[in-house]
Design an enzyme around this catalytic site. Structure first.
Site, PDB file in Angstrom:
ATOM      1  N   HIS A 138       0.713  -1.126  -0.096  1.00 44.82           N
ATOM      2  CA  HIS A 138       0.203  -0.049   0.043  1.00 44.82           C
ATOM      3  C   HIS A 138       0.732   1.273  -0.082  1.00 44.82           C
ATOM      4  O   HIS A 138       0.752   2.088  -0.879  1.00 44.82           O
ATOM      5  CB  HIS A 138      -1.116   0.119   1.191  1.00 44.82           C
ATOM      6  N   GLU A 139       1.965   1.396   0.973  1.00 42.56           N
ATOM      7  CA  GLU A 139       2.733   2.601   1.128  1.00 42.56           C
ATOM      8  C   GLU A 139       3.613   2.722  -0.235  1.00 42.56           C
ATOM      9  O   GLU A 139       3.867   3.590  -0.839  1.00 42.56           O
ATOM     10  CB  GLU A 139       3.642   2.425   2.355  1.00 42.56           C
TER      11      GLU A 139
END
Length: 172
Positions: free
Chosen positions: A131-132
């Site tokens: 996600h990051e």
């Protein structure tokens, strides 16, 4: 240091690689500041894009002691096996959506001491890393789902906010 919220265009920007020989910031200090903001915002991950920093950097973890900074992160390998799970994002308050991600990855990044790390990551931590990592490429979790799914999640978030506001009006 402040959070940037959708639809700020900086969230869709692919940020620059960090020069490991001269990073232009103190990695230890940046990690501490980002982790502090992440935890104060009830998050488990925070990317440079989300604070307006043009650098391939993110932090992840569930406490100050159990947190990692990933500088110039990459994904070396990932499994074909995937997991569909709910994700949220600090830059999209109250939005939650199911996203499909690889179950396990082999990641490479530099830590706060500018030492290269190669780590096998699985499950929830792999989901957070991915996600990051996406943020740093200018990709948000909104881009990982269909417009129909996104619109349904948006309607659900609006209904929940209205419900909470009605509770406040009734009870206080």
């Amino acid at each position: 240091m402040k959070l940037i919220y959708y639809p700020d265009p900086f969230l869709n920007k692919k940020v620059k690689d960090v020069n490991i020989e001269d990073p232009e910031f103190d990695p230890i200090e940046l990690k501490d500041q980002m982790v502090e903001l992440m935890l104060a915002s009830n998050g488990i991950g925070l990317s440079a894009n989300q604070i307006g920093l043009d650098a391939q950097v993110f932090v992840m973890g569930d406490s100050a002691k159990n947190s990692t900074i990933c500088i110039n992160p990459t994904i070396v390998q990932y499994t074909k096996e995937t997991i569909l799970d709910i994700e949220g994002c600090l830059s999209f308050p109250d939005m939650f959506i199911k996203v499909t991600r690889p179950k396990e990855i082999l990641a490479k990044f530099y830590n706060e001491n500018l030492q290269e790390q190669v780590v096998k990551i699985e499950g929830y931590s792999a989901k957070c890393y991915l996600h990051e990592y996406d943020h740093l490429q200018g990709i948000t979790f909104k881009d990982r789902v269909s417009k129909v799914k996104w619109d349904m999640a948006k309607k659900k978030a609006i209904r929940e906010l209205e419900r909470i506001q009605n509770l406040k009006i009734c009870c206080f």
